[in-house]
Design an enzyme around this catalytic site. Structure first.
Site, PDB file in Angstrom:
ATOM      1  N   CYS A  61      -9.057 -26.818  11.972  1.00  0.00           N
ATOM      2  CA  CYS A  61     -10.298 -26.156  12.374  1.00  0.00           C
ATOM      3  C   CYS A  61     -10.886 -25.547  11.104  1.00  0.00           C
ATOM      4  O   CYS A  61     -10.427 -25.869  10.011  1.00  0.00           O
ATOM      5  CB  CYS A  61     -10.070 -25.133  13.488  1.00  0.00           C
ATOM      6  SG  CYS A  61      -9.175 -23.630  13.049  1.00  0.00           S
ATOM      7  N   HIS A  94      12.327 -24.560   6.168  1.00  0.00           N
ATOM      8  CA  HIS A  94      12.953 -23.345   6.688  1.00  0.00           C
ATOM      9  C   HIS A  94      12.578 -22.992   8.122  1.00  0.00           C
ATOM     10  O   HIS A  94      13.307 -22.250   8.766  1.00  0.00           O
ATOM     11  CB  HIS A  94      12.636 -22.150   5.782  1.00  0.00           C
ATOM     12  CG  HIS A  94      13.275 -22.242   4.448  1.00  0.00           C
ATOM     13  ND1 HIS A  94      14.631 -22.186   4.269  1.00  0.00           N
ATOM     14  CD2 HIS A  94      12.742 -22.414   3.220  1.00  0.00           C
ATOM     15  CE1 HIS A  94      14.917 -22.314   2.984  1.00  0.00           C
ATOM     16  NE2 HIS A  94      13.785 -22.454   2.323  1.00  0.00           N
TER      17      HIS A  94
END
Length: 128
Positions: A61, A94
């Site tokens: 967006c 991670h």
């Protein structure tokens, strides 16, 4: 397969990304620069990834903020908003993110393509 979606502010960047060779994708819209509501596309891509139709997703967006918030409402979705290659790597490595969110008005085409390549090719290492 990669699920890809955007609102009107991310349309131009989405078009540049889907031109890349070797990326198998399913386009969930939008399909022009005509104003639309970003949550619609966050939902479509979120469901495609959460339901296993697509392995990973990308959402765009204007800033990436709204569409990442919309996608993260769905169980099983870990959408990470990234603006650098390092963030794209770490959100996979991670956090095991399964949707990469970007701002079509905040990053350039080459940055987006590099981040996508990193996102698609970085394994999750179990985190900290």
């Amino acid at each position: 397969m990669l699920a890809i979606g955007c609102d009107h502010a991310g349309y131009e960047l989405k078009q540049e990304i889907i031109k890349q060779k070797g990326i198998e994708y399913k386009d969930f819209g939008c399909y022009s620069e005509e104003a639309v509501d970003y949550p619609v596309y966050g939902k479509l891509v979120g469901h495609a990834v959460a339901d296993g139709e697509c392995e990973k997703g990308i959402l765009i967006c204007g800033t990436g903020i709204g569409i990442s918030m919309a996608a993260n409402k769905f169980k099983g979705i870990r959408a990470g908003l990234c603006s650098t290659q390092y963030q794209a790597e770490m959100t996979r490595r991670h956090n095991n993110a399964n949707i990469l969110c970007m701002g079509g008005k905040t990053i350039g085409e080459w940055e987006a393509i590099e981040m996508l390549e990193i996102f698609l090719n970085t394994p999750y290492d179990g985190g900290f």
